[in-house]
Design a protein around this motif. Structure first.
Motif, mmCIF file in Angstrom:
data_model
loop_
_atom_site.group_PDB
_atom_site.id
_atom_site.type_symbol
_atom_site.label_atom_id
_atom_site.label_comp_id
_atom_site.label_asym_id
_atom_site.label_seq_id
_atom_site.Cartn_x
_atom_site.Cartn_y
_atom_site.Cartn_z
ATOM 1 N N SER A 681 29.958 47.190 17.449
ATOM 2 C CA SER A 681 31.416 47.035 17.400
ATOM 3 C C SER A 681 32.056 48.282 17.971
ATOM 4 O O SER A 681 31.525 49.380 17.848
ATOM 5 N N TRP A 682 33.200 48.098 18.629
ATOM 6 C CA TRP A 682 33.897 49.233 19.226
ATOM 7 C C TRP A 682 35.384 48.902 19.311
ATOM 8 O O TRP A 682 35.800 47.753 19.068
ATOM 9 N N ASP A 684 38.743 48.787 21.694
ATOM 10 C CA ASP A 684 39.183 48.670 23.083
ATOM 11 C C ASP A 684 40.706 48.551 23.073
ATOM 12 O O ASP A 684 41.245 47.518 22.678
ATOM 13 N N GLN A 687 41.994 47.465 19.878
ATOM 14 C CA GLN A 687 41.515 46.177 19.385
ATOM 15 C C GLN A 687 40.017 46.260 19.085
ATOM 16 O O GLN A 687 39.245 46.824 19.862
ATOM 17 N N ARG A 689 36.378 45.082 19.015
ATOM 18 C CA ARG A 689 35.527 44.201 19.802
ATOM 19 C C ARG A 689 34.114 44.260 19.227
ATOM 20 O O ARG A 689 33.716 45.245 18.607
ATOM 21 N N ALA A 691 29.797 42.619 19.805
ATOM 22 C CA ALA A 691 28.796 41.827 20.502
ATOM 23 C C ALA A 691 27.482 41.945 19.744
ATOM 24 O O ALA A 691 27.256 42.911 19.004
ATOM 25 N N THR A 707 36.533 38.812 15.372
ATOM 26 C CA THR A 707 37.079 40.169 15.231
ATOM 27 C C THR A 707 38.557 40.171 14.879
ATOM 28 O O THR A 707 39.140 41.235 14.661
#
Length: 708
Positions: A681-682, A684, A687, A689, A691, A707
């Motif tokens: 998770s990160w 951006d 927001q 995000r 994967a 998310t």
């Protein structure tokens, strides 16, 4: 520091106690063990130093410990002789692999090297020795060229066999003199590279029944395959490469830097305390038996303990949790209102015939059972787990609704709970908010369980009571920035007969601490979140309560029971609360505090390997540290719902970024080279995000990443 390593389900263990200069060891496990003088060291021209597990030699001036999920090593450094000796005890747990995991043998590797130094160039010389002596033990040579140890443990005969293989792959013959066995006495000439001296294969075997249960007598699982310790050693030597490969494969997953060193240390330490509490065997009719001791308490599979530590099963071996749900169903009692409740435990020591804890925990254990049953169904998709317990589910629901006698929906009877070293308000008050919330969550679980039972009446009854509790929480339990510990403040009639440990509550007729801040409010929510079902509660207030209670009751090693009760802090309950926060986006991650406590307690404190309690209580050699494996679910916001076999759903709903979480709970452990899916998770542009890498390892599921 003190530590322990065990063989899962087989009870064979070594408990390393360097402060006392010994190892406690037994083929029947902790509390049935005896001191072992384990003198491993070096001799240079008649002067010797050894690791701190003997009283017969001077100890190395510095010793270091390292632990993984399957190994523990101690290395000692001699400043005088410029040498380092390292011993590594290798276990071999591997998820769902009964034959390997229960194999009652340790592979013990001994290595030596010259200590890194600038004051002397060239090789160093001397002898490496290992001499052992065990209390009340007959030591003898064996036909296989090793030696045997024969002893009694709780009246049962135990046979150990030791075989030593040198670095040249040839056997090294131990020498037995009376009660002492010289396992090694070999010369060395080494430089700064580690040199393998020998591998010791140390097996243990107990023949015949080891547990007496309601279903019959239980033999260890390994006893079906091996008739002696000698057979175990021969099998291990023949399959050494395979055993080491699988053990290392499991270890490697938990050495992932994403887990973090502190968390990895904690999990490995907790895992070994959990492993040495496990009993895995078979009944005469061929049925499998599993139970887990409650550490120093020695109760078998206490429901409220398993409620916290069930994450270990959900990560590695869900079938064992299913066995517990079936076994528990045979341990019920009836209260004074004629209502059925689950027993706290199934027995103690080696007798698994009835509850041995001195009083029931009616509401808590009933609620715990329903929540664990729901989680098991949703995780595995096995509807039969639910349908086979239709009558029991109905009785538990009748109890949870029937013990609420004031119209609030909160329980008023059977409210004594697991927090048995706490103040009266926390431990056994009437109309506790903790049990009110847990009852609500359990009845939500029962409403969900009613669907495969096709019982709309049961579903509607549960939903109506959940609504009643929600109304009481909102109107009577909320006091500004947190929920009260209990809404019945009256101390009259509480524990009048003194059957509960805590003294009677009294302060002008009010129960002390009724309005305190406590970490237990949200305790019942976690398994609902783990299957993607939001608790029917004011979640914003829950988050406010969690943060306010955290601030008001925080100590050095975690949160105490409440802001007014600093008698004890339970690490497992702290961790359980932390995970609820992670699901809700409230990051309370205190693994550094929890690991610091274990390191301190086992180095300068009371000892006891995994110790769950900071304070007056001393719950030691305890399995409940396995609660920590819930991190792999909670940090990822992972939920599972396989109740519809045609559309198994895995939802990843992270609330915290950045984060990297290996999703070990979704590993296919049967694969030759298991692949681990990994959540990333990160942020951006503000927001969140997310994967999932290696998502194919999840198999044929509907993977949803949310998310928003």
């Amino acid at each position: 520091m003190e530590s322990i390593i065990g063989i899962f389900g087989s009870r064979f263990e070594f408990n390393f106690r360097p402060r006392e200069g010994k190892i406690d060891q037994s083929g029947l496990g902790r509390f049935y063990d005896e001191p072992l003088d384990f003198a491993l060291g070096i001799d240079v021209e008649g002067d010797s130093e050894a690791l701190p597990f003997t009283k017969k030699h001077k100890h190395f001036p510095s010793t270091f410990m390292a632990q993984t999920m399957n190994t523990i090593s101690y290395s000692g450094t001699s400043a005088e002789f410029l040498a380092q000796v390292r011993v590594t005890f290798n276990a071999h747990f591997y998820p769902k692999d009964e034959a390997l995991s229960t194999l009652p043998v340790f592979l013990i590797d001994i290595e030596i090297r010259k200590a890194p130094t600038r004051i002397f160039a060239g090789d160093i010389d001397g002898k490496v020795f290992l001499r052992i002596a065990r209390k009340d033990t007959l030591v003898d040579g064996s036909a296989s060229g090793g030696c045997t140890l024969s002893y009694k443990a709780d009246g049962l005969q135990v046979h150990d066999e030791i075989v030593v293989i040198g670095s040249d792959k040839k056997p090294i013959m131990p020498k037995v003199e009376g009660s002492v066995a010289t396992i090694l006495d070999v010369p060395y000439s080494v430089n700064e590279q580690w040199v393998h001296v020998a591998t010791i294969f140390w097996a243990s075997h107990v023949a015949g029944p080891v547990l007496d249960t309601k279903r019959g007598k239980v033999e260890f699982a390994y006893a079906r395959r091996f008739k002696s310790a000698s057979e175990v050693v021969k099998h291990t030597i023949a399959n050494e490469d395979v055993i080491r490969k699988k053990s290392a494969l499991f270890d490697k997953i938990f050495l992932d830097p994403a887990i973090g060193k502190t968390r990895a240390n904690f999990l490995a330490f907790a895992h070994q305390s959990f492993v040495q509490n496990a009993w895995l065997g078979y009944l005469p009719d061929g049925r499998q038996w599993y139970s887990s001791w409650e550490g120093s308490c020695q109760f078998h599979s206490t429901i409220d303990v398993e409620y916290n530590q069930a994450w270990w099963y959900y990560c590695f071996w869900p079938e064992l949790a299913e066995l517990l749900l079936d076994e528990w169903s045979e341990f019920t009692e009836t209260n004074k209102l004629g209502l059925t409740y689950m027993c706290h435990d199934m027995g103690s020591k080696r007798q698994v015939l009835k509850q041995d804890y001195p009083h029931p925990m009616e509401v808590e254990e009933n609620a715990n059972y329903l929540l664990l049953l729901l989680m098991q169904w949703k995780l595995t998709g096995k509807a039969a787990i639910v349908t086979s317990k239709k009558a029991l589910i109905g009785k538990i629901v009748d109890h949870l609704i029937g013990v609420a006698l004031t119209g609030s929906g909160f329980p008023t009877e059977g409210t004594a709970n697991t927090i048995d070293d706490a103040s009266p308000a926390i431990q056994y008050a009437r109309e506790q908010t903790y049990l009110g919330v847990k009852t609500s969550c359990a009845l939500q679980a029962a409403a969900a369980l009613a669907k495969p039972l096709d019982d709309m009446t049961l579903e509607n009854r549960c939903k109506a009571h959940v609504s009643l509790i929600r109304k009481t929480l909102d109107e009577r339990a909320w006091i500004g920035d947190h929920y009260a510990v209990c809404i019945d403040k009256n101390a009259k009639g509480l524990n009048d007969d003194g059957h509960i440990f805590t003294p009677k509550p009294s302060r002008d007729g009010l129960i002390e601490g009724w309005d305190a801040y406590t970490l237990y409010t949200s305790n019942g929510m976690l398994y609902l979140l783990a299957i993607g079902l939001l608790p029917d509660l004011d979640l914003q207030r829950i988050k406010i309560d969690m943060e306010a209670a955290w601030r008001a009751s925080l100590g050095e090693y975690g949160n105490f029971h409440s802001s007014t009760d600093h008698s004890n802090a339970w690490l497992s309950q702290n961790i359980h609360r932390d995970f609820i926060g992670m699901y809700l986006g409230l990051l309370i991650d205190q693994f550094d505090r929890y690991w610091n406590f274990q390191a301190w307690e086992n180095s300068g404190g009371r000892g006891g390997c995994f110790v769950d309690t900071y304070g007056q209580n001393h719950l030691r050699y305890y399995p409940r540290g396995a609660t920590g494996f819930g991190w792999f679910f909670a940090m990822a916001g992972a939920s599972v719902d396989k109740s519809d076999p045609s559309i198994p759903v895995v939802t990843i709903r992270p609330r915290i970024a950045p984060a990297t979480v290996p999703l070990v709970q979704f590993v296919d452990w049967a694969a030759e080279l298991p692949s681990v899916p990994v959540l990333r998770s990160w942020l951006d542009a503000g927001q969140l995000r997310a994967a999932v890498d290696h998502a194919s390892a999840l198999g044929d599921v509907d993977l949803r990443i949310e998310t928003a």
